[in-house]
Design an enzyme around this catalytic site. Sequence first.
Site, PDB file in Angstrom:
ATOM      1  N   GLU A  51      -1.713  -1.267  -4.163  1.00 13.76           N
ATOM      2  CA  GLU A  51      -3.042  -1.221  -4.129  1.00 13.76           C
ATOM      3  C   GLU A  51      -2.767   0.939  -4.559  1.00 13.76           C
ATOM      4  OE1 GLU A  51      -5.296   1.615  -0.633  1.00 13.76           O
ATOM      5  OE2 GLU A  51      -5.485  -0.565  -0.306  1.00 13.76           O
ATOM      6  N   ASP A 107       1.146  -0.928  -0.085  1.00 13.37           N
ATOM      7  CA  ASP A 107       0.044   0.290  -0.205  1.00 13.37           C
ATOM      8  C   ASP A 107       0.944   1.057   0.152  1.00 13.37           C
ATOM      9  OD1 ASP A 107      -1.980   1.794   0.460  1.00 13.37           O
ATOM     10  OD2 ASP A 107      -2.091   1.885   2.429  1.00 13.37           O
ATOM     11  N   ASP A 163      -2.097   0.796   7.766  1.00 11.07           N
ATOM     12  CA  ASP A 163      -1.545   0.856   6.413  1.00 11.07           C
ATOM     13  C   ASP A 163      -0.777  -0.878   6.096  1.00 11.07           C
ATOM     14  OD1 ASP A 163      -1.258   3.553   5.279  1.00 11.07           O
ATOM     15  OD2 ASP A 163      -1.162   3.623   8.202  1.00 11.07           O
TER      16      ASP A 163
END
Length: 184
Positions: free
Chosen positions: A71, A11, A144
């Site tokens: 992502e 991410d 996260d």
Amino acid sequence: MKTEKIILGVDPGTSIMGFGIIKVVGKKMEFVQMNELILKKYDNHYIKLRLIFERTLELIDTYHPDEIALEAPFFGKNVQSMLKLGRAQGVAMAAALSRDIPVTEYAPLKIKMAITGSGKASKEQVALMLKSLLNLKTLPKNLDATDGLAAAVCHHYNSGKVVGGKNYSGWASFVSQNEKRVKK
């Protein structure tokens, strides 16, 4: 014979880069690691990009993932934030492609849908579902890391079928899929 592969999920972010690693044996997922790279303390955006690139390479060289799931940045109202997120994603992607590791991008909605069944799930709901799926003892303070782990799990669930994402097997693949953006 059981097949085995390692999937690194990332991410990318310019404040925090979350990542998670799973090992898939046959169809069974095993948790390997999740963590985050804290970048908030750095003022220089280019230093942040270098650190994202270096950390991604370090993860690749340590865990030898077979595939990487990223992502994709979501479309927000702040254009500057979108550009910074796109750059963060780009350097993580470049690190993977420099090692000839296939990369697949997934929209946040697609990841949430794969993990929870709802594209509108909160970060907390995704994290709790991952805790259950992978038998995690605890969850990190910042979510996260679970977002990166969710990208890896989403990729496993999609078994390499690209639906609503982009897949690059190397530099040549990236260039051929982005011909309009690449000057020759």
